[in-house]
Design a protein around this motif. Sequence first.
Motif, PDB file in Angstrom:
ATOM      1  N   TYR A  46       5.746   6.052 -13.595  1.00  0.00           N
ATOM      2  CA  TYR A  46       5.516   5.494 -12.269  1.00  0.00           C
ATOM      3  C   TYR A  46       4.062   5.650 -11.843  1.00  0.00           C
ATOM      4  CZ  TYR A  46      10.553   5.075 -11.815  1.00  0.00           C
ATOM      5  OH  TYR A  46      11.867   4.730 -12.001  1.00  0.00           O
ATOM      6  N   LYS A  47       3.435   6.725 -12.296  1.00  0.00           N
ATOM      7  CA  LYS A  47       2.017   6.897 -11.972  1.00  0.00           C
ATOM      8  C   LYS A  47       1.175   5.802 -12.608  1.00  0.00           C
ATOM      9  CE  LYS A  47       0.701  11.107 -11.655  1.00  0.00           C
ATOM     10  NZ  LYS A  47       0.384  11.199 -10.201  1.00  0.00           N
ATOM     11  N   HIS A  48       1.513   5.439 -13.846  1.00  0.00           N
ATOM     12  CA  HIS A  48       0.803   4.332 -14.499  1.00  0.00           C
ATOM     13  C   HIS A  48       1.040   3.024 -13.762  1.00  0.00           C
ATOM     14  CE1 HIS A  48       0.321   6.336 -18.724  1.00  0.00           C
ATOM     15  NE2 HIS A  48      -0.357   6.940 -17.781  1.00  0.00           N
ATOM     16  N   LEU A  49       2.246   2.818 -13.299  1.00  0.00           N
ATOM     17  CA  LEU A  49       2.537   1.620 -12.523  1.00  0.00           C
ATOM     18  C   LEU A  49       1.743   1.608 -11.220  1.00  0.00           C
ATOM     19  CD1 LEU A  49       4.150  -0.976 -12.261  1.00  0.00           C
ATOM     20  CD2 LEU A  49       6.049   0.351 -11.336  1.00  0.00           C
ATOM     21  N   GLY A  50       1.617   2.773 -10.583  1.00  0.00           N
ATOM     22  CA  GLY A  50       0.800   2.866  -9.378  1.00  0.00           C
ATOM     23  C   GLY A  50      -0.663   2.587  -9.651  1.00  0.00           C
ATOM     24  N   VAL A  51      -1.150   3.010 -10.814  1.00  0.00           N
ATOM     25  CA  VAL A  51      -2.545   2.725 -11.198  1.00  0.00           C
ATOM     26  C   VAL A  51      -2.767   1.226 -11.313  1.00  0.00           C
ATOM     27  CG1 VAL A  51      -4.139   2.890 -13.134  1.00  0.00           C
ATOM     28  CG2 VAL A  51      -3.018   4.940 -12.285  1.00  0.00           C
ATOM     29  N   LEU A  52      -1.844   0.526 -11.949  1.00  0.00           N
ATOM     30  CA  LEU A  52      -1.964  -0.929 -12.064  1.00  0.00           C
ATOM     31  C   LEU A  52      -1.951  -1.593 -10.692  1.00  0.00           C
ATOM     32  CD1 LEU A  52       0.389  -1.746 -15.089  1.00  0.00           C
ATOM     33  CD2 LEU A  52      -2.090  -1.859 -15.047  1.00  0.00           C
ATOM     34  N   ILE A  71       0.839  -1.196   0.000  1.00  0.00           N
ATOM     35  CA  ILE A  71       0.000   0.000   0.000  1.00  0.00           C
ATOM     36  C   ILE A  71       0.880   1.254   0.000  1.00  0.00           C
ATOM     37  CG2 ILE A  71      -1.696   1.312   1.315  1.00  0.00           C
ATOM     38  CD1 ILE A  71      -2.832  -1.109  -0.108  1.00  0.00           C
ATOM     39  N   ILE A  72       1.955   1.219   0.792  1.00  0.00           N
ATOM     40  CA  ILE A  72       2.869   2.361   0.809  1.00  0.00           C
ATOM     41  C   ILE A  72       3.502   2.558  -0.568  1.00  0.00           C
ATOM     42  CG2 ILE A  72       5.050   3.201   1.773  1.00  0.00           C
ATOM     43  CD1 ILE A  72       4.277   1.819   4.388  1.00  0.00           C
ATOM     44  N   LEU A  73       3.878   1.468  -1.198  1.00  0.00           N
ATOM     45  CA  LEU A  73       4.454   1.546  -2.537  1.00  0.00           C
ATOM     46  C   LEU A  73       3.459   2.144  -3.526  1.00  0.00           C
ATOM     47  CD1 LEU A  73       6.757   0.872  -4.528  1.00  0.00           C
ATOM     48  CD2 LEU A  73       5.724  -1.404  -4.796  1.00  0.00           C
ATOM     49  N   VAL A  74       2.198   1.742  -3.447  1.00  0.00           N
ATOM     50  CA  VAL A  74       1.170   2.264  -4.344  1.00  0.00           C
ATOM     51  C   VAL A  74       1.012   3.766  -4.148  1.00  0.00           C
ATOM     52  CG1 VAL A  74      -1.283   2.211  -4.893  1.00  0.00           C
ATOM     53  CG2 VAL A  74      -0.053   0.070  -4.546  1.00  0.00           C
ATOM     54  N   ARG A  75       0.991   4.200  -2.919  1.00  0.00           N
ATOM     55  CA  ARG A  75       0.821   5.634  -2.648  1.00  0.00           C
ATOM     56  C   ARG A  75       2.000   6.440  -3.197  1.00  0.00           C
ATOM     57  NH1 ARG A  75      -3.165   6.977   0.985  1.00  0.00           N
ATOM     58  NH2 ARG A  75      -4.253   5.217   1.946  1.00  0.00           N
ATOM     59  N   LYS A  76       3.207   5.905  -3.047  1.00  0.00           N
ATOM     60  CA  LYS A  76       4.370   6.606  -3.579  1.00  0.00           C
ATOM     61  C   LYS A  76       4.303   6.714  -5.102  1.00  0.00           C
ATOM     62  CE  LYS A  76       7.741   5.458   0.047  1.00  0.00           C
ATOM     63  NZ  LYS A  76       9.004   4.745   0.352  1.00  0.00           N
ATOM     64  N   GLN A  77       3.905   5.625  -5.737  1.00  0.00           N
ATOM     65  CA  GLN A  77       3.849   5.634  -7.197  1.00  0.00           C
ATOM     66  C   GLN A  77       2.766   6.570  -7.714  1.00  0.00           C
ATOM     67  OE1 GLN A  77       3.318   1.431  -7.816  1.00  0.00           O
ATOM     68  NE2 GLN A  77       5.518   1.028  -8.065  1.00  0.00           N
ATOM     69  N   LEU A  78       1.626   6.607  -7.040  1.00  0.00           N
ATOM     70  CA  LEU A  78       0.543   7.480  -7.492  1.00  0.00           C
ATOM     71  C   LEU A  78       0.888   8.957  -7.319  1.00  0.00           C
ATOM     72  CD1 LEU A  78      -2.595   5.562  -6.162  1.00  0.00           C
ATOM     73  CD2 LEU A  78      -1.887   5.837  -8.540  1.00  0.00           C
ATOM     74  N   THR A 105      -5.074  11.066 -10.501  1.00  0.00           N
ATOM     75  CA  THR A 105      -5.077  10.960 -11.968  1.00  0.00           C
ATOM     76  C   THR A 105      -6.004  11.971 -12.633  1.00  0.00           C
ATOM     77  OG1 THR A 105      -6.825   9.262 -11.893  1.00  0.00           O
ATOM     78  CG2 THR A 105      -4.537   8.500 -11.877  1.00  0.00           C
ATOM     79  N   CYS A 106      -6.626  12.848 -11.841  1.00  0.00           N
ATOM     80  CA  CYS A 106      -7.589  13.777 -12.445  1.00  0.00           C
ATOM     81  C   CYS A 106      -6.922  14.743 -13.418  1.00  0.00           C
ATOM     82  CB  CYS A 106      -8.340  14.535 -11.348  1.00  0.00           C
ATOM     83  SG  CYS A 106      -7.264  15.563 -10.317  1.00  0.00           S
TER      84      CYS A 106
END
Length: 1255
Positions: free
Chosen positions: A322-328, A308-315, A375-376
């Motif tokens: 990296y944002k696309h990777l966080g979206v996945l 979850i921490i990794l997802v938040r960092k990527q987003l 992502t808005c």
Amino acid sequence: MYDSTPEVTPAILECLSQLSLTEHMIESVRHSVLKTLQAAKPQHLAIIIRFILTVTQHNIAYQVISDIREKMNLPGDCVGVGSNKSQTKTSNEEGDYEVLLFNAIKMATLSHKYLTTAWLKAIQDVGNVGSVRPLDLLLLLLLHDAVPSQRHPIESMIRNKIRAGLLSDAMLGSIFTTHTTVLRENFEALKKIASLLLRSSEPIVSNTGITLYRLSFLHLGKYCRQEVVLGLLRHFGDASNARTAALSLLASLTHNHTQAIAPFTIFIKGSLDCVEDVCSGEMRRVVDVVSLLVFSSPTHSALQDELIILVRKQLSHTDLRYKHLGVLNAAFAVKNMVKVDDNNTTTSTTNTSGLLNTSVLKEAENLLHLVLSSTCQHPTASALFMDEMASITLRDGLNARIQEWVCEKMTDDFQERFVLDYQGGDIQPDTNTLLPLASCWDLTNNDTESEQTNIILNLGPLVLQHELANNTTSVNKTHLVCLTPQFRLLRMLESRLHDGDLTNIDALLGCPVFAPTPSTWTNFTQLTQQQQHAALSCLFHTLNWFREIINAFVTQKDPDLKTKVYQRLQNVIEVQDLLLEHLPHCTSYTPSLATFHLDTSPTTTTTATAATATINFHPPKKRRKPNATKGKKGKKGKDVISETTQVLPSQSNTQLAPVIPTQPTSQTATKKGSTNTEVVVGTLDAGSLRPFLRELHLDVFCLLFRKLALHTDVTTEGLLTLPQAEFLLTDLNFKLAHVFGSGSKRISPFTPDKSYGCTHLDVFTGGEVAQRAHQFLKPICVHLEQINAFFQIMIADNDGVLDADNMFTNTTQPLITLNTQLFNTLYLFFSWSGLQQEEHTDILNAILRTVAKKLEGSEAVKTMGIEELSWSVCRYVSNFQPCVMSLTTATTLCTTLTALTTLPHHQDLNATVVDVIEAVLKRDWYTTGGERDKGATYNQHVNTLLKEYLRLSKDPLKCLENLCSVAVEEFLEATGREPYSHTYPTLNKGTLSIYHRIILSFLVSGTKKSLSTLTNTNTEDRYNRLLVWNSAINILHTTVNILKKHNSKSLLASCLKYGRMFLDVFVRCGMPLLDSCLRAHNQDVVILIKSLQASTRILHHVCTHSKVTQDTSLTTHVPPLKKCLEMLVFRVKAMLAINNCTNAFWMGTLKNRDLHGQEILSQVILWDSCYCYSYSVITLKNRDLHGQEILSQSMREEDDDEDDDNEDDDVNDGQSDVELNDDGDDDDKRTTSSSPHSQQHNNNDDKSTDYSSSF
């Protein structure tokens, strides 16, 4: 005692092994032991085999080991037929016996190296599936580990057996089930071989490596499971094809055996560190696997927090990659943290702000809010998230409350962004807009309900806003790219929540679209560049909207909605035609991508992906105009191009380029001094638009169930038009080719992935796609019958004339193209390698029954087995052969039949396929203009047909002899500028090199196949083998004799390459036969050698010609061929020495001549490179004891034939046929013989006939 008391067998053999016995006694004991080997008890096998191998000598090792292999039953194979499932597995006791047995074999092979060679030779000689035994694979694993020097041959042998279909998945599954202990003992060798096979560029070999890994994980215990997981992770650093295969297997094991693979989560999570270096499809698999494992158990709470921490960092990252990777990561985290069945009915779903009040659901809600907020300002990231959520909903589904919350939010947002109220009437264009807009493609005019006529898709204004924003800002903040992904997610959720009913959103199906007025397209070339870009963008977004609309509503059962879906399908074709017409006029335009996962690749491919997906317009090239009339036949030329660009089913369709080179067409004529300029633009293929179009789902192809509308029908209402059918079949075949692929096509590690348009399809496995798609075979067969019935009637009306004027017109050409597409669909189904897997047996039965019932009936196919079904399908498909009008269609039909031969089939199936291919080769083929077909595509079809014809033939040598005696002879006798064979019209001047090369390439294998059916034990069989070699040599003579009249470079290369291969096989296999047949069949042997000499003399001339012309592509083959020619000369001398008639042998040196038999005078230059021997075999007359000639002999020979006059010029000496090639001095003679040859050759009392030619 050995025969009567089996219990004391070990003691007896141990005692005998310690005694000094004679060879005769050892042979007797070994024979007795081998005779009872099949009934030996499992606990005695190790001692029995050790004794047999110990007393086996080198000269009989192969025969003894072959007997052992045939008669020995492994302990694991001795399970009773009626035993239950718990008894079918090898028990621990039986496993121990097997380990002892293989240890005994291992020690024996280490002690006697010749046993290793004998084992490998015995296993290599297995040529059919029924003869393959589990012992073969187990021994290969054992020897691979025990004998390092034989590892490369063993690996090569395994690959060859996989290619031949001898190591099937069913066989491997049986071995892993019954011989677990031995496999566990040899796991290191098994792991090395699995890794090697998985890295192969051949899909069929790579799939076997995957199977070995999978079976090892399932059957060999926890330690082996860990090694399998680590082995798969190591493949992440391999080439793309190996990495994709390893990830696919890892994902399959994770989804199907989650609890078994969960202990290794910490290893797999480390793969996230290298996820940036893989493509988007591989990235999605890694993220899915890690997310599923992390949330699979409460014990992984620490790993969950880390993720979850990794997802938040990527987003929150500023880099879009990296944002696309966080979206996945976020999409799969939401899927896996809240299971589909995790429903708490006490939770209220009416409050939209805090409806998720459990801890896990609340965390999922927060994560979704974070994704939407982050992502808005990045529309592509938002579109990617919506597409991923839609794919997850399609395949696995989401928690019901998550679905309701997301659906409500998506509905409100979609209405606010993209839908406007509309009351009808004309729309006054805004003076600030680039283009005038109007309400287009409205299907609600006939609706009576007012609520279905008051909305319109606000597409045009958004596109124009986007174009204007591009001139003022560098950042694109328009959400137009989210239109189709958001609607896809919305309709997926609606379908899930309402059991497939889309009543709530069915107004979108027929609502009009704000788009440029029709006058825009009339005056397109007069618009500015910005206006053209805006107009084209409107077309692309409209086309993608219609495609997504069809995806959504194709499953609805309402008749009115069905009618509108077909209307939207027609709109798709119309809009696509507009794009193909106007896009070449604006070469600077680049559409926005419709598949947003392409932007998630690393830096090297993020921008590169868009670059590769750009439509490249090549500068127009001037066409050659050989005469004034050709330039006026643009329409006919276009038809020819459309036919010749058909993709062969024998080729792999999985790698289709997104950019198709444009074909230049002239719009206006140019004259010198005229003010009008020539406008030359390119034409685009629809396939080049694929990266910019939304993907059609498999459900769309249900539209094929409508009856096909032919041009003879009065009305097309309620029927499927030909353009609609062609559009659907083209897309269906592209998807099937992507999923099923070609099992034998090599995959280059440097080939980029260009399979655009299959992103959503990739979430399903090949088996799932086949299970859903095989229903389309029913309308495929119906359309096939309808089209071929039409051509059958037309052929009958023209009295069987296939090139009549009305056979190739604008009305028949679409039917010919569609017919090819239909057969291509059948081919893609039957050629799928997955049908040979045991787990897909039900799918195979379903596919075969669907087609077979068209011939046998629904009731009859229910009781048929797979072999009977494949035989019925073969007969059904072959019935269409007389009605096909194009060689492309005929080739597709034949390759469909050949695909059936890879499945379990009837014994007569191969013969039927051969007959069909032969009929195709014996038929004249014409282009769509009614002219005789020719060209590169035609040659490629002939090449495919001829190879399959000889490969499937039961007696290839007989077929080759027929081709040489009929087709080749007719061609050589034909006159005119375009000679061809009347019996085989496909043999013409353009295909001569193809026939020549394939005949020579199959000559060696065909000869071996014919000889394999004969033994060498009795006189009759030896004579039959002699006849086989005589036929083969006659074929060789016919093919090399072509060079006298036609000597192109390709023909010369084929003779040099395959002539050497044939001579090599003849020296190794044919000459030993002649050794034993010379006394009994001396005349046949001498005639055979004479025929061979005539061929080798021409080969010598080809070698000389290659040296003279200094063509490196030809001279490469000269040294090995000259070596074979010299070996043959001395081997003939050895044959005569064996039979005590060396006096009949005489050898000299040939003169150098060119291909026309003319002597080359510059002998000094060519002496070293063109040195070659000549010899004669002299046949003495038969005389009685008193020296009187026996007249009743059939040994009256003639001199050489008239067609060998050039060869006879080499023998210009009355005394002998020897010529020394020494500075052109014809008088210099050199002879080599066991006795004075000149005396015998001039002996008037023993005049003989000389059957010699020269090598």
